[in-house]
Design an enzyme around this catalytic site. Structure first.
Site, PDB file in Angstrom:
ATOM      1  N   ASP A 483       0.811  -1.218   0.000  1.00 31.32           N
ATOM      2  CA  ASP A 483       0.000   0.000   0.000  1.00 31.32           C
ATOM      3  C   ASP A 483       0.846   1.270   0.000  1.00 31.32           C
ATOM      4  O   ASP A 483       0.347   2.349  -0.285  1.00 31.32           O
ATOM      5  CB  ASP A 483      -0.841   0.036   1.279  1.00 31.32           C
ATOM      6  CG  ASP A 483      -2.141  -0.699   1.121  1.00 31.32           C
ATOM      7  OD1 ASP A 483      -2.590  -0.865  -0.016  1.00 31.32           O
ATOM      8  OD2 ASP A 483      -2.707  -1.105   2.147  1.00 31.32           O
TER       9      ASP A 483
HETATM   10  C1  GLC Z   1      -1.473  -3.777   5.495  1.00 36.64           C
HETATM   11  C2  GLC Z   1      -2.716  -3.824   4.644  1.00 36.64           C
HETATM   12  C3  GLC Z   1      -2.524  -4.708   3.437  1.00 36.64           C
HETATM   13  C4  GLC Z   1      -1.259  -4.360   2.724  1.00 36.64           C
HETATM   14  C5  GLC Z   1      -0.059  -4.350   3.657  1.00 36.64           C
HETATM   15  C6  GLC Z   1       1.208  -3.894   2.986  1.00 36.64           C
HETATM   16  O1  GLC Z   1      -1.304  -4.993   6.118  1.00 36.64           O
HETATM   17  O2  GLC Z   1      -3.819  -4.312   5.380  1.00 36.64           O
HETATM   18  O3  GLC Z   1      -3.620  -4.600   2.577  1.00 36.64           O
HETATM   19  O4  GLC Z   1      -1.075  -5.309   1.710  1.00 36.64           O
HETATM   20  O5  GLC Z   1      -0.324  -3.487   4.729  1.00 36.64           O
HETATM   21  O6  GLC Z   1       1.177  -2.560   2.660  1.00 36.64           O
END
Ligand code: GLC
Length: 811
Positions: A483
């Site tokens: 993200d």
């Molecule tokens: C958090 C989010 C997930 C994402 C991860 C890496 O765990 O819930 O959706 O893939 O961060 O950014």
């Protein structure tokens, strides 16, 4: 220092020192009504949605930590204390907290009085039961004053914390007998109220917080408890609470039970009122009556235990190592149930107001959950797919109460669609139920747009194919699994969120090798599915797309020693040896090696060796290296974190298993298992203090090698780590892997293992599997017999329901 230990026979973690390095919590509730409870009884309850139906107030990141909960105070004349130590923190003669499967027992003892508190939500019930057993362990008569305490939240946990010009005027309660009803806003617009009862006559009560606590006191020293006199207040606005008061006298050796019920009720529109302004309490009274004796409460607890016996009976390993056994048989499965129920919404790190259910998160959670309750997984995957857009894109999140997509976060995360293929195929592999593919499933929750689930999968697959960049690799969109890799944001405004700020993907060349690997891996699953259901033409078309992607990765995604991570907006490489920081990343190397891309050319081996050399640490594998030391506008949030934390070179436990699985594909069982034990909580007991979070569940992140305190974990419970590690150990290391047409047996274990045994309930029959490893190798099944008869290959076909089969496997 150790704060507790495992009790495997009871499936409990036993905390013996209440001052844990961070609150160590548990979850109560099976379906609609849930509670979070810490080892000192902190936490809160909610109905379905931790944002919109919060029952009690909880102050996140408060001083002191973990403030707000179900508190019981004892004033014995000499001292005021709580069985769970907090909030008074009066030193106890004895303290113990046992977190079990959806129940928690906390007991405290002081000056010859013992209080044992049992907390759980009976199956299918919209209420938390709190059974308090008070005993006199001394030789003299004990007289003391007993107070309960619960602070109501005004339903919406977000506005509850900010809209005080309104909130201080809305609070309303009713008190009838020993039940305190919280009915704030119960009028035309709301049909729900909460209640807090006790199964005995009371000697007083309070419902106004200021009167009970005292405006300048705190939960550690409430005025009413100190004075020993309730004020029988009825709240009008301000902050309504519920506190019962009871005078107790116990003979030496005598004990008594008090049963409290904290519940939630919804009434039909035409059934809301008993009389003008008086709420209809019928449903509350029914629940209270259902649990008003010790025998009834104990029967409900037995039912809960039986429910967990059944769930945990589906995969039982006997490995000879109690740490592995408790991890696989108890705690990892339990955590998978919790992540299934909550996605990323409510924990001690997720405030319950920020996030609903994640599209990618909830699909991934299924791989650790689906065997526990396939029918619930089926409904979930349909709910998730219903929030997809007609072009295959998806709302990134949806709210569990409404099941509608969350507009505030929006979509455009280009990995999202592929995870639906994972969710649906995992369900089919476990259950054998192909009928889900024919289910009509809406787009954007609009029934008029419904198509079959199979079409949703095709559209998901095509979403990648239709969104390729200049290197024929998938465009990343807003972000992929990571993200925080925001290649199209270019944010210079500290007041905007990377997740929701404008995404300038117009003309962007930003491509993701993570999505590329993901596409190949789950694209093949899609192809297998097409073949099994006779869609040969579609299988061939999809195969061509997957082959093209493999080529594109080999041509444009290989950096010489490992797989690149991405191309940025301008088409520059990310995760390349050419970069000064962020030379190598875990995600693309995980997925591309899982998919065995370029294996014949030695790419997988090289990539995993590079991961070992550059990303592996004592506490797990970091996400990238070297960490970013400055903000990079073209990369976004990842570079906002200090080195060693979160997505900037933290140990993201979620994708460590991708490397473990990649290792098993290469047949390197020793390395795969070493990675597994580095982050599996049951193996980290000796570093409890450093690790900080609960020693019985995974955390999302452990501080990496560049951090101030490497090895310190954060964000426990709600993380895809649970499902992925469960999949890595059970399906890839132990190698017991559900397939479309049966159960594949393909272990890749440490060479020193002699073997292991697993009992697996699958599609209505039981497989008692014994794996023997006489030659001390990692991988390669020589022979399988079922009830003594050898089979060809290593796929156990679908067998007759209701039977038990002995499966002997020799490596
Ligand atoms: C958090 C989010 C997930 C994402 C991860 C890496 O765990 O819930 O959706 O893939 O961060 O950014």
């Amino acid at each position: 220092m150790k704060y507790g230990h495992f009790d495997d026979d009871n499936r409990e973690y036993v905390i013996t020192n209440p001052a844990t390095p961070f609150p160590w919590i548990n979850y109560l509730g099976d379906k609609d009504f849930f509670s979070l409870i810490s080892n000192t009884a902190g936490g809160y309850s909610f109905y379905k949605d931790a944002k919109f139906r919060r029952l009690n107030r909880y102050r996140y990141n408060n001083v002191p930590m973990d403030d707000g909960g179900r508190y019981f105070y004892i004033n014995d004349g000499d001292s005021v204390w709580n069985p769970g130590w907090k909030p008074s923190k009066t030193e106890l003669d004895h303290y113990e907290c046992r977190h079990g499967m959806n129940y928690t027992k906390i007991s405290g003892e002081k000056n010859g009085i013992k209080a044992e508190c049992l907390f759980f939500v009976p199956l299918g019930t919209w209420a938390e039961i709190q059974k308090i057993t008070l005993s006199n362990t001394s030789n003299e008569v004990k007289k003391f004053k007993f107070f309960s305490y619960n602070e109501w939240a005004l339903w919406n946990a977000a506005t509850d914390m900010e809209n005080f010009q309104r909130n201080f005027s809305t609070g309303e309660v009713e008190v009838e007998g020993s039940v305190i009803y919280h009915k704030t806003e119960y009028r035309e617009r709301r049909n729900h109220f909460a209640y807090y009862s006790v199964n005995t006559e009371i000697d007083g009560f309070d419902t106004d917080r200021e009167s009970f606590v005292g405006l300048y006191n705190c939960h550690a020293n409430p005025e009413v408890v100190l004075s020993g006199k309730p004020k029988n207040t009825v709240a009008h606005g301000w902050s309504p609470i519920a506190s019962h008061y009871k005078e107790i006298e116990l003979q030496p050796g005598e004990s008594t039970d008090l049963i409290f019920v904290l519940g939630y009720v919804e009434n039909a529109e035409d059934d809301k009122w008993e009389s003008k302004g008086v709420i209809n309490k019928t449903k509350a009274k029914e629940v209270i009556a259902k649990f008003n004796t010790t025998a009834k409460v104990e029967a409900a607890l037995s039912e809960l235990r039986a429910y967990w016996d059944d769930i945990l009976d589906r995969f039982i390993i006997d490995s000879g190592d109690e740490r592995l056994d408790r991890q696989v048989n108890i705690w990892n499965q339990y955590q998978c149930m919790i992540t299934f129920n909550f996605s990323r919404s409510a924990s001690y790190f997720e405030s319950g107001i920020g996030r609903g259910m994640g599209f990618r998160d909830s699909n991934q959670d299924l791989i650790g959950f689906v065997h526990q309750a396939p029918e619930r997984a089926r409904q979930r995957v349909i709910d998730i797919a219903s929030t997809q857009f007609p072009d295959g894109g998806c709302y990134h999140q949806y709210q569990p109460l409404t099941k509608g997509g969350n507009n505030e976060v929006g979509g455009g995360f280009n990995d999202d669609p592929m995870w639906l293929i994972l969710g649906v195929t995992s369900y089919i592999k476990e259950s054998g139920d192909f009928s889900i593919l024919d289910e009509m499933v809406p787009f954007d929750n609009d029934e008029s747009l419904a198509q079959t689930m199979f079409n949703h999968l095709t559209i998901s697959f095509n979403h990648v194919v239709n969104n390729l960049g200049p290197n024929k690799l998938p465009l990343i969109g807003r972000a992929d699994w990571n993200d925080c890799l925001n290649l199209n944001c270019f944010s210079m405004n500290p007041n905007e969120s990377f997740q929701t700020t404008e995404n300038n993907s117009e003309g962007s060349k930003a491509e993701s090798l993570m999505i590329a690997g993901l596409f190949v891996y789950y694209g093949r699953e899609y192809i297998d599915l097409c073949k099994v259901i006779g869609k040969e033409e579609e299988a061939a078309r999809a195969q061509q797309e997957v082959d093209n992607m493999v080529e594109a990765i080999k041509q444009n995604g290989w950096d010489g020693e490992w797989f690149l991570r991405a191309y940025d907006f301008y088409g520059n490489k990310i995760g390349s040896n050419e970069n000064e920081e962020g030379k190598i990343f875990i995600e693309s190397n995980g997925f591309c090696t899982m998919a065995k891309i370029g294996d014949d050319e030695g790419m997988c081996e090289k990539a995993l060796d590079a991961v070992k050399e550059r990303l592996d640490t004592k506490y797990g594998i970091v996400l990238n290296n070297p960490a970013y030391t400055t903000y990079r506008i073209e990369m976004g949030e990842i570079s906002t974190y200090p080195p060693g934390y979160k997505e900037n070179a933290g140990i993201f436990c979620h994708n460590n298993p991708w490397i473990m699985i990649g290792e098993t594909e290469l047949g390197r069982g020793d390395q795969a298992y070493e990675y597994y034990t580095k982050i599996a909580p049951a193996f980290l007991e000796d570093i409890q203090e450093l690790h900080k979070t609960e020693p019985y569940v995974y955390s999302q992140m452990i501080a990496g090698k560049d951090a101030f305190k490497p090895g310190e974990a954060k964000n426990s419970w709600l993380t895809g780590t649970a499902a992925w590690n469960y999949a890595a150990i059970t399906q890839h290391i132990l190698g017991i892997r559900p397939a479309l047409q049966g159960m594949l047996i393909d272990p890749c274990i440490p060479t020193k293992w002699d073997g292991f045994k697993v009992s697996r309930k699958f599609r209505g029959y039981t497989l008692n599997i014994e794996v023997k490893n006489p030659n001390h190798i990692s991988k390669g099944v020589k022979q399988i017999t079922i009830d003594g008869k050898p089979i060809e290959g290593n796929l156990i076909p679908v067998l007759e329901k209701g039977k038990t089969y002995n499966v002997n496997v020799t490596l």
